[in-house]
Design a protein around this motif. Structure first.
Motif, PDB file in Angstrom:
ATOM      1  N   SER A 191     -11.328  -0.612   3.307  1.00  0.00           N
ATOM      2  CA  SER A 191     -11.218  -2.017   2.897  1.00  0.00           C
ATOM      3  C   SER A 191     -11.512  -2.142   1.407  1.00  0.00           C
ATOM      4  N   LYS A 192     -10.460  -2.512   0.657  1.00  0.00           N
ATOM      5  CA  LYS A 192     -10.633  -2.686  -0.794  1.00  0.00           C
ATOM      6  C   LYS A 192     -11.618  -3.821  -1.049  1.00  0.00           C
ATOM      7  N   ARG A 193     -11.532  -4.867  -0.205  1.00  0.00           N
ATOM      8  CA  ARG A 193     -12.422  -6.006  -0.399  1.00  0.00           C
ATOM      9  C   ARG A 193     -13.867  -5.560  -0.199  1.00  0.00           C
ATOM     10  N   THR A 225     -16.496  -1.708 -12.377  1.00  0.00           N
ATOM     11  CA  THR A 225     -15.145  -1.701 -11.790  1.00  0.00           C
ATOM     12  C   THR A 225     -14.401  -2.899 -12.364  1.00  0.00           C
ATOM     13  N   ALA A 226     -13.097  -2.956 -12.171  1.00  0.00           N
ATOM     14  CA  ALA A 226     -12.313  -4.069 -12.698  1.00  0.00           C
ATOM     15  C   ALA A 226     -12.745  -5.373 -12.028  1.00  0.00           C
ATOM     16  N   SER A 227     -12.753  -6.492 -12.786  1.00  0.00           N
ATOM     17  CA  SER A 227     -13.105  -7.774 -12.184  1.00  0.00           C
ATOM     18  C   SER A 227     -11.984  -8.181 -11.225  1.00  0.00           C
ATOM     19  N   ILE A 286      -1.165  -7.289 -14.024  1.00  0.00           N
ATOM     20  CA  ILE A 286      -2.090  -7.743 -12.978  1.00  0.00           C
ATOM     21  C   ILE A 286      -1.968  -6.781 -11.796  1.00  0.00           C
ATOM     22  N   VAL A 287      -3.114  -6.389 -11.252  1.00  0.00           N
ATOM     23  CA  VAL A 287      -3.097  -5.392 -10.170  1.00  0.00           C
ATOM     24  C   VAL A 287      -3.318  -6.076  -8.821  1.00  0.00           C
ATOM     25  N   LEU A 288      -2.403  -5.864  -7.876  1.00  0.00           N
ATOM     26  CA  LEU A 288      -2.557  -6.395  -6.516  1.00  0.00           C
ATOM     27  C   LEU A 288      -2.795  -5.230  -5.570  1.00  0.00           C
ATOM     28  N   LYS A 289      -3.801  -5.372  -4.708  1.00  0.00           N
ATOM     29  CA  LYS A 289      -4.120  -4.291  -3.782  1.00  0.00           C
ATOM     30  C   LYS A 289      -4.230  -4.817  -2.356  1.00  0.00           C
ATOM     31  N   ALA A 290      -3.452  -4.238  -1.462  1.00  0.00           N
ATOM     32  CA  ALA A 290      -3.619  -4.558  -0.045  1.00  0.00           C
ATOM     33  C   ALA A 290      -5.024  -4.134   0.348  1.00  0.00           C
ATOM     34  N   GLY A 325      -0.256   0.734  -1.145  1.00  0.00           N
ATOM     35  CA  GLY A 325      -0.665  -0.673  -1.155  1.00  0.00           C
ATOM     36  C   GLY A 325      -1.083  -1.261  -2.485  1.00  0.00           C
ATOM     37  N   VAL A 326      -0.875  -0.529  -3.585  1.00  0.00           N
ATOM     38  CA  VAL A 326      -1.255  -1.058  -4.897  1.00  0.00           C
ATOM     39  C   VAL A 326      -0.006  -1.358  -5.714  1.00  0.00           C
ATOM     40  N   ILE A 327       0.081  -2.603  -6.229  1.00  0.00           N
ATOM     41  CA  ILE A 327       1.243  -2.954  -7.051  1.00  0.00           C
ATOM     42  C   ILE A 327       0.750  -3.455  -8.404  1.00  0.00           C
ATOM     43  N   ILE A 328       1.277  -2.846  -9.451  1.00  0.00           N
ATOM     44  CA  ILE A 328       0.899  -3.259 -10.804  1.00  0.00           C
ATOM     45  C   ILE A 328       2.013  -4.167 -11.319  1.00  0.00           C
ATOM     46  N   CYS A 329       1.684  -5.447 -11.501  1.00  0.00           N
ATOM     47  CA  CYS A 329       2.712  -6.436 -11.867  1.00  0.00           C
ATOM     48  C   CYS A 329       2.695  -6.651 -13.368  1.00  0.00           C
ATOM     49  N   ILE A 361      -6.927  -9.131  -5.963  1.00  0.00           N
ATOM     50  CA  ILE A 361      -6.208  -9.261  -7.242  1.00  0.00           C
ATOM     51  C   ILE A 361      -7.192  -8.836  -8.320  1.00  0.00           C
ATOM     52  N   GLU A 362      -6.813  -7.848  -9.120  1.00  0.00           N
ATOM     53  CA  GLU A 362      -7.801  -7.410 -10.108  1.00  0.00           C
ATOM     54  C   GLU A 362      -7.227  -7.147 -11.491  1.00  0.00           C
ATOM     55  N   GLU A 363      -8.134  -7.130 -12.413  1.00  0.00           N
ATOM     56  CA  GLU A 363      -7.856  -6.899 -13.832  1.00  0.00           C
ATOM     57  C   GLU A 363      -7.318  -5.472 -14.010  1.00  0.00           C
ATOM     58  N   PHE A 364      -6.352  -5.326 -14.899  1.00  0.00           N
ATOM     59  CA  PHE A 364      -5.794  -3.999 -15.190  1.00  0.00           C
ATOM     60  C   PHE A 364      -6.691  -3.297 -16.208  1.00  0.00           C
ATOM     61  N   LEU A 365      -7.079  -2.075 -15.882  1.00  0.00           N
ATOM     62  CA  LEU A 365      -7.901  -1.301 -16.810  1.00  0.00           C
ATOM     63  C   LEU A 365      -7.014  -0.288 -17.520  1.00  0.00           C
ATOM     64  N   LYS A 366      -7.176  -0.184 -18.829  1.00  0.00           N
ATOM     65  CA  LYS A 366      -6.357   0.753 -19.578  1.00  0.00           C
ATOM     66  C   LYS A 366      -7.223   1.940 -19.970  1.00  0.00           C
ATOM     67  N   TYR A 406      -1.739  14.181 -10.620  1.00  0.00           N
ATOM     68  CA  TYR A 406      -0.519  13.679 -11.249  1.00  0.00           C
ATOM     69  C   TYR A 406       0.301  13.009 -10.163  1.00  0.00           C
ATOM     70  N   LYS A 407       0.295  11.652 -10.204  1.00  0.00           N
ATOM     71  CA  LYS A 407       0.829  10.892  -9.068  1.00  0.00           C
ATOM     72  C   LYS A 407       2.323  10.587  -9.176  1.00  0.00           C
ATOM     73  N   ARG A 408       2.835  10.505 -10.405  1.00  0.00           N
ATOM     74  CA  ARG A 408       4.238  10.076 -10.546  1.00  0.00           C
ATOM     75  C   ARG A 408       5.188  11.226 -10.227  1.00  0.00           C
ATOM     76  N   VAL A 421     -14.889   2.485 -11.723  1.00  0.00           N
ATOM     77  CA  VAL A 421     -14.327   2.910 -10.443  1.00  0.00           C
ATOM     78  C   VAL A 421     -13.007   2.175 -10.195  1.00  0.00           C
ATOM     79  N   ILE A 422     -11.943   2.935  -9.991  1.00  0.00           N
ATOM     80  CA  ILE A 422     -10.656   2.359  -9.574  1.00  0.00           C
ATOM     81  C   ILE A 422     -10.674   2.208  -8.065  1.00  0.00           C
ATOM     82  N   GLU A 423     -11.162   3.232  -7.395  1.00  0.00           N
ATOM     83  CA  GLU A 423     -11.247   3.163  -5.932  1.00  0.00           C
ATOM     84  C   GLU A 423     -12.216   4.219  -5.430  1.00  0.00           C
ATOM     85  N   TYR A 424     -12.724   3.965  -4.209  1.00  0.00           N
ATOM     86  CA  TYR A 424     -13.473   4.976  -3.483  1.00  0.00           C
ATOM     87  C   TYR A 424     -12.575   5.535  -2.397  1.00  0.00           C
TER      88      TYR A 424
HETATM   89  P1  AMP Z   1      -5.551   3.054  -5.720  1.00  0.00           P
HETATM   90  O1  AMP Z   1      -4.773   3.158  -4.449  1.00  0.00           O
HETATM   91  O2  AMP Z   1      -6.606   1.978  -5.723  1.00  0.00           O
HETATM   92  O3  AMP Z   1      -6.033   4.387  -6.221  1.00  0.00           O
HETATM   93  O4  AMP Z   1      -4.496   2.651  -6.843  1.00  0.00           O
HETATM   94  C1  AMP Z   1      -3.389   3.450  -7.101  1.00  0.00           C
HETATM   95  C2  AMP Z   1      -3.209   3.611  -8.566  1.00  0.00           C
HETATM   96  O5  AMP Z   1      -3.000   2.333  -9.165  1.00  0.00           O
HETATM   97  C3  AMP Z   1      -4.416   4.178  -9.276  1.00  0.00           C
HETATM   98  O6  AMP Z   1      -4.464   5.544  -9.244  1.00  0.00           O
HETATM   99  C4  AMP Z   1      -4.199   3.649 -10.672  1.00  0.00           C
HETATM  100  O7  AMP Z   1      -3.272   4.465 -11.363  1.00  0.00           O
HETATM  101  C5  AMP Z   1      -3.590   2.330 -10.454  1.00  0.00           C
HETATM  102  N1  AMP Z   1      -4.610   1.280 -10.504  1.00  0.00           N
HETATM  103  C6  AMP Z   1      -5.304   0.776  -9.479  1.00  0.00           C
HETATM  104  N2  AMP Z   1      -6.170  -0.160  -9.889  1.00  0.00           N
HETATM  105  C7  AMP Z   1      -6.032  -0.265 -11.226  1.00  0.00           C
HETATM  106  C8  AMP Z   1      -6.637  -1.071 -12.243  1.00  0.00           C
HETATM  107  N3  AMP Z   1      -7.551  -1.982 -11.961  1.00  0.00           N
HETATM  108  N4  AMP Z   1      -6.239  -0.878 -13.493  1.00  0.00           N
HETATM  109  C9  AMP Z   1      -5.289   0.029 -13.807  1.00  0.00           C
HETATM  110  N5  AMP Z   1      -4.665   0.811 -12.909  1.00  0.00           N
HETATM  111  C10 AMP Z   1      -5.033   0.664 -11.627  1.00  0.00           C
END
Ligand code: AMP
Ligand code: GLY
Length: 426
Positions: A109-111, A124-126, A149-153, A161-165, A192-197, A221-223, A289-292
């Motif tokens: 659960s991302k939430r 972590t991102a707000s 803007i980052v959307l996460k299921a 489940g992560v979409i970067i808009c 919905i979270e802030e994009f971290l660069k 390397y995910k892409r 932290v982007i994710e656990y």
């Molecule tokens: P996740 O499934 O949470 O790991 O997200 C997949 C990918 O989306 C991550 O590996 C990041 O490359 C990107 N991502 C997720 N959250 C953010 C964030 N807040 N800012 C920038 N990139 C993110």
């Protein structure tokens, strides 16, 4: 004190083949069983075709094979409560590596994980979290944000489940689709979270809920495309160590992220015995932290298993006996590089059942780990997007990548694709 152990490993991917390989190196191993395993694992373990979600069957195997240690590779069986089930059914001496459902929520659960980080002041991102009834509030929140803007299921969505808009319009459209079931159950709630660069890296610990040991860090390397272009995949390769992760950054990760995470779990009475994977991003020298994840990473594990010198069974036993504080970790200081061979079309629709030839290429410095393969009448066939991971160890990153690429060239099947630039940005 027991000297030989029977181990049950759950999973069937490249990560599990790498874990199985490392366990098979242990002088403390009596028997290794894997459910369901894969053709690569079957050469070093007994594979039993049992679904990890069939809890009664798993228990039967634990009892029948007198299993001493159960290790779960992937997140789904953990989120489905395999450890909750086993905990009260197996003998007290059986060591379970992997959290129960409560702890697995860090990933499932991302939430939950965002609220947990907020409570324990872990960087972590707000963010804010919304359900369908709050769609208009979600859109207002989107309007107040900078782009992207980052959307996460909220739930598990197999890494999709992560979409970067890139702009507000896309975010408004996506939030509507997601809350209306784009990812099924997983997106009934959306963060919905802030994009971290910054630049991402993966950090791993093994914890008993009190103490922890750190494993080598890695970068994946995910892409699908070279130079990190194109669609996201399950992972096209990895490197360990990561050049920009120095002692100073490590110390920050420990103090600002790992310690408060373990302490937070403890304070909230969330039992946790197993791996924690911190998906981190370095933003101007500060880790966030982007994710656990409640497990090891794939394809990071294929690289880090080559660098860990400790006996894995020793680590599991220390974990089960609350003695991680006495463990001294030893890493090989060389570089490990993993290159994933994938199927044509991946990560979209793939072609399967291609015959794989010339794959028995393990040698002193390179290992061939199976992921999406299967046997049919003694032939090895492709059966998934990610087919085979090749991991090599060498004194430089370039050399390690070159060794893996050399085998990548030699293994043959129709539609084989792989990236030749793993580690390009380090
Ligand atoms: P996740 O499934 O949470 O790991 O997200 C997949 C990918 O989306 C991550 O590996 C990041 O490359 C990107 N991502 C997720 N959250 C953010 C964030 N807040 N800012 C920038 N990139 C993110
Ligand atoms: N390599 C990223 C993951 O395992 O989720």
């Amino acid at each position: 004190m027991k000297v030989k152990f029977n181990v049950l490993l759950i999973g069937s991917g490249g990560r599990e083949h790498a874990i199985a390989w490392k366990i098979s190196q242990s002088s403390k191993l009596n028997k290794l069983i894997c459910i369901p395993g894969n053709p690569g694992i079957s050469s070093i373990a007994e594979c039993i075709n049992c679904s990890p979600d069939n809890h009664l069957e798993v228990l039967k195997i634990v009892v029948e094979y007198k299993i001493d240690i159960v290790v779960c590779g992937p997140e789904v069986p953990l989120a489905n409560g395999i450890m909750d089930f086993l905990k009260y059914k197996v003998s007290d001496s059986c060591i379970l590596i992997g959290p129960e459902q409560l702890g697995a929520q860090l990933e499932s659960s991302k939430r939950f994980s965002k609220e947990f980080m907020l409570r324990h002041k872990i960087p972590t991102a707000s963010y804010q979290s919304f359900n369908l009834a709050q769609l208009s509030d979600a859109k207002k929140f989107i309007q107040s944000m900078n782009t992207p803007i980052v959307l996460k299921a909220d739930g598990l969505a197999a890494g999709k489940g992560v979409i970067i808009c890139k702009d507000h319009t896309q975010a408004n459209n996506e939030i509507e689709e997601m809350l209306n079931g784009k990812f099924g159950e997983a997106s009934t709630e959306v963060v919905i979270e802030e994009f971290l660069k910054g630049i991402e890296f993966s950090y791993f610990v093994l914890t008993d809920g009190n103490e922890f040991i750190e494993l080598p860090e890695a970068k994946d390397y995910k892409r699908i495309g070279e130079q990190d272009t194109g669609l996201n995949t399950g992972g096209m390769g990895s490197i360990s160590p990561v050049s920009f992760v120095d002692d100073q950054l490590r110390e920050k990760v420990r103090i600002k992220i790992i310690n408060p995470t373990i302490q937070g779990l403890k304070k909230e009475n969330i039992p946790y015995q197993g791996f924690i994977f911190f998906g981190l991003i370095k933003v101007e020298n500060e880790p966030y932290v982007i994710e656990y994840n409640c497990r090891l990473g794939d394809p990071e594990t294929e690289s880090i298993m080559l660098r860990i010198k400790n006996d894995l069974i020793d680590l599991f036993v220390a974990c089960g006996n609350n003695q991680l504080g006495t463990v001294k970790m030893e890493f090989n200081n060389e570089f490990a590089a993993t290159v994933f061979l994938v199927s044509k079309g991946y990560p979209g629709e793939i072609e399967k059942d291609k015959m794989i030839s010339n794959y028995n290429l393990d040698n002193y410095s390179s290992k061939v780990f199976h992921a999406g393969t299967r046997y049919a009448e003694e032939k090895l066939l492709t059966q998934g997007g990610r087919v085979i991971a090749i991991s090599s160890l060498a004194s430089t990153k370039q050399e390690a990548v070159a060794l893996s690429l050399d085998l990548a060239e030699k293994i043959q099947y129709d539609g084989k694709y792989y990236r030749r630039d793993i580690g390009f940005d380090l």
